[in-house]
Design a protein around this motif. Structure first.
Motif, PDB file in Angstrom:
ATOM      1  N   GLU A  35      -2.373  14.549  -5.186  1.00 23.35           N
ATOM      2  CA  GLU A  35      -1.725  13.324  -5.628  1.00 23.35           C
ATOM      3  C   GLU A  35      -1.970  12.198  -4.630  1.00 23.35           C
ATOM      4  OE1 GLU A  35       2.376  14.356  -5.967  1.00 23.35           O
ATOM      5  OE2 GLU A  35       2.030  15.869  -7.513  1.00 23.35           O
ATOM      6  N   GLY A  36      -1.945  10.968  -5.133  1.00 22.71           N
ATOM      7  CA  GLY A  36      -2.060   9.803  -4.279  1.00 22.71           C
ATOM      8  C   GLY A  36      -3.493   9.488  -3.883  1.00 22.71           C
ATOM      9  N   LEU A  37      -3.623   8.659  -2.860  1.00 20.79           N
ATOM     10  CA  LEU A  37      -4.930   8.205  -2.383  1.00 20.79           C
ATOM     11  C   LEU A  37      -4.838   7.837  -0.920  1.00 20.79           C
ATOM     12  CD1 LEU A  37      -4.684   4.841  -2.122  1.00 20.79           C
ATOM     13  CD2 LEU A  37      -4.706   5.039  -4.592  1.00 20.79           C
ATOM     14  N   VAL A  38      -5.993   7.712  -0.288  1.00 23.64           N
ATOM     15  CA  VAL A  38      -6.069   7.293   1.116  1.00 23.64           C
ATOM     16  C   VAL A  38      -6.940   6.049   1.204  1.00 23.64           C
ATOM     17  CG1 VAL A  38      -6.660   7.955   3.474  1.00 23.64           C
ATOM     18  CG2 VAL A  38      -5.880   9.700   1.862  1.00 23.64           C
ATOM     19  N   ASP A  39      -6.433   5.047   1.858  1.00 24.47           N
ATOM     20  CA  ASP A  39      -7.157   3.799   2.081  1.00 24.47           C
ATOM     21  C   ASP A  39      -8.110   3.978   3.255  1.00 24.47           C
ATOM     22  OD1 ASP A  39      -8.002   1.199   2.488  1.00 24.47           O
ATOM     23  OD2 ASP A  39      -6.055   0.464   3.197  1.00 24.47           O
ATOM     24  N   LEU A  40      -9.410   4.042   2.952  1.00 29.20           N
ATOM     25  CA  LEU A  40     -10.443   4.122   3.995  1.00 29.20           C
ATOM     26  C   LEU A  40     -11.309   2.864   3.966  1.00 29.20           C
ATOM     27  CD1 LEU A  40     -11.567   7.862   3.576  1.00 29.20           C
ATOM     28  CD2 LEU A  40      -9.888   6.919   5.173  1.00 29.20           C
ATOM     29  N   SER A  41     -10.672   1.745   3.627  1.00 28.78           N
ATOM     30  CA  SER A  41     -11.419   0.505   3.418  1.00 28.78           C
ATOM     31  C   SER A  41     -11.962  -0.094   4.701  1.00 28.78           C
ATOM     32  CB  SER A  41     -10.534  -0.522   2.711  1.00 28.78           C
ATOM     33  OG  SER A  41      -9.370  -0.826   3.474  1.00 28.78           O
ATOM     34  N   HIS A  42     -11.589   0.492   5.852  1.00 25.69           N
ATOM     35  CA  HIS A  42     -12.148   0.029   7.127  1.00 25.69           C
ATOM     36  C   HIS A  42     -13.505   0.649   7.417  1.00 25.69           C
ATOM     37  CE1 HIS A  42     -10.529   3.920   7.890  1.00 25.69           C
ATOM     38  NE2 HIS A  42     -10.700   3.893   9.198  1.00 25.69           N
ATOM     39  N   GLU A  84      -1.548   1.373  -9.059  1.00 30.46           N
ATOM     40  CA  GLU A  84      -1.556   2.195 -10.268  1.00 30.46           C
ATOM     41  C   GLU A  84      -1.634   3.683  -9.965  1.00 30.46           C
ATOM     42  OE1 GLU A  84      -4.086   2.645 -14.462  1.00 30.46           O
ATOM     43  OE2 GLU A  84      -4.657   1.128 -12.968  1.00 30.46           O
ATOM     44  N   HIS A  85      -2.341   4.049  -8.878  1.00 28.06           N
ATOM     45  CA  HIS A  85      -2.641   5.464  -8.646  1.00 28.06           C
ATOM     46  C   HIS A  85      -2.083   6.002  -7.340  1.00 28.06           C
ATOM     47  CE1 HIS A  85      -5.155   5.392 -12.156  1.00 28.06           C
ATOM     48  NE2 HIS A  85      -5.886   4.410 -11.662  1.00 28.06           N
ATOM     49  N   GLY A  86      -1.164   5.263  -6.712  1.00 31.20           N
ATOM     50  CA  GLY A  86      -0.534   5.752  -5.488  1.00 31.20           C
ATOM     51  C   GLY A  86       0.335   6.971  -5.761  1.00 31.20           C
ATOM     52  N   PRO A  87       1.075   7.444  -4.775  1.00 29.98           N
ATOM     53  CA  PRO A  87       1.384   6.749  -3.521  1.00 29.98           C
ATOM     54  C   PRO A  87       0.234   6.804  -2.526  1.00 29.98           C
ATOM     55  CG  PRO A  87       2.374   8.921  -3.510  1.00 29.98           C
ATOM     56  CD  PRO A  87       1.787   8.739  -4.873  1.00 29.98           C
ATOM     57  N   ALA A  88       0.180   5.775  -1.684  1.00 33.76           N
ATOM     58  CA  ALA A  88      -0.832   5.748  -0.632  1.00 33.76           C
ATOM     59  C   ALA A  88      -0.408   6.664   0.512  1.00 33.76           C
ATOM     60  CB  ALA A  88      -1.025   4.327  -0.124  1.00 33.76           C
ATOM     61  N   ALA A  89      -1.373   7.359   1.085  1.00 29.35           N
ATOM     62  CA  ALA A  89      -1.166   8.166   2.286  1.00 29.35           C
ATOM     63  C   ALA A  89      -1.988   7.547   3.411  1.00 29.35           C
ATOM     64  CB  ALA A  89      -1.588   9.611   2.053  1.00 29.35           C
TER      65      ALA A  89
END
Length: 324
Positions: free
Chosen positions: A42-49, A180-185
């Motif tokens: 579930e959720g997603l991880v922000d690796l935008s860096h 829409e697709h969180g929660p963010a981790a």
């Protein structure tokens, strides 16, 4: 230091990460809850860096095949792989996480690594029909954990692995996709699962003299029966005639300690105590929602596999990654 700041740092509870993950969240208020969500898919991880590079052109795969440790000449569209770029002496310089969409090869790599990577690739173009581009301003890497049922937006390039899917998401779409697709981790949860999975990371588990054999990268990122590439002589010599001087090891740390050993902390034999010979160093440490405190370390190859260790002053038990 990077000046990048993800829009997801504006989410409630977000705490900014430090180097090498400046620009994204370390966590959003509950590390173990975030880990458990990822473990459930579930959720997603922000690796935008992370940096994003693309290679296009008719010769892209045959050209990359000459430069990388991995066999990519016949890489099928949508097939994910890892590859290394080595120095002439076989030391790891770049780690590429790549996928081809049938027209373009997409790569993500460590924050700040794109400049040197592109400079090297540009220097090797010669007469090949390829175009190399820095795409970090346009695309943000976003990670969906293994088991996630989220459908990526149409047209988004996806790199699917046993550990989850990396999306090359248009940057403008990141806030809406997360909502829409969180929660963010945060990256602390992501890193804890990386350590659990025994997966090394450039700049943490590596230094200027690391060779692939030391970290278990032969299995995932090196093809031992392909044609020549820079550094291949070292890879072949160590594989066929010798043994690497160091090895990556997974450590179960004593859970009674309040603090985790920092990266760079010395590793010693427990029998010799905290003043004994340094036999290696902690490279990554983390708190895991099930395993408790854990770490990766690089130690001398000849350290007995069954020997209890000390991570600075914390007792640690070994779990083999690279055979001694």
């Amino acid at each position: 230091m990077s000046s990048y700041a993800s829009p997801l740092l504006d989410l409630p509870g977000a705490v900014a990460a430090h180097e090498p993950d400046v620009g994204v969240a370390a966590h959003y208020g509950d590390l173990f809850k975030e880990q458990r969500a990822l473990a459930r898919g579930e959720g997603l991880v922000d690796l935008s860096h992370r940096d994003v590079v693309s290679v296009s052109g008719a010769d892209r795969l045959s050209w990359l095949h000459l430069l990388l440790t991995q066999h990519v000449e016949a890489l099928a569209p949508g097939q994910a792989t890892e590859a290394l770029i080595l120095s002439a002496k076989g030391h790891i310089e770049h780690v590429l996480y790549l996928v081809d969409d049938g027209e373009t090869t997409w790569v993500h790599t460590e924050p700040g690594a794109a400049g040197a990577l592109i400079a090297y690739l540009e220097s090797m173009k010669f007469f090949y029909r390829v175009e190399v581009a820095d795409r970090g301003e346009e695309f943000a890497v976003t990670h969906l954990p293994a088991g996630s049922i989220v459908e990526p937006p149409a047209g988004v390039v996806v790199r699917e692995t046993p550990h989850g899917r990396d999306l090359f998401l248009p940057r403008a779409a990141l806030p809406g996709f997360a909502a829409e697709h969180g929660p963010a981790a945060g990256v602390w949860a992501y890193e804890a699962l990386r350590v659990e999975g025994h997966r090394p990371r450039l700049g943490l588990e590596t230094d200027h003299r690391t060779i692939p054999h030391e970290l278990g990268w032969l299995e995932r990122a090196v093809h031992l029966h392909k044609g020549c590439y820079r550094g291949q002589e070292t890879v072949a010599r160590v594989e066929n005639l010798g043994k690497p001087p160091r090895r990556l090891v997974f450590l179960h740390l004593d859970g009674s300690e309040v603090t985790l050993p920092e990266p760079g902390a010395p590793v010693r034999l427990a029998s010799e105590g905290p003043e004994g010979r340094q036999l290696g160093r902690i490279t990554t440490s983390a708190r895991h929602h099930e395993l408790g405190p854990i770490a990766l370390a690089v130690i001398k190859r000849n350290v007995p596999a069954e020997a209890p260790l000390l991570a600075e002053t914390t007792p640690a038990a070994q779990e083999l990654i690279v055979e001694p």
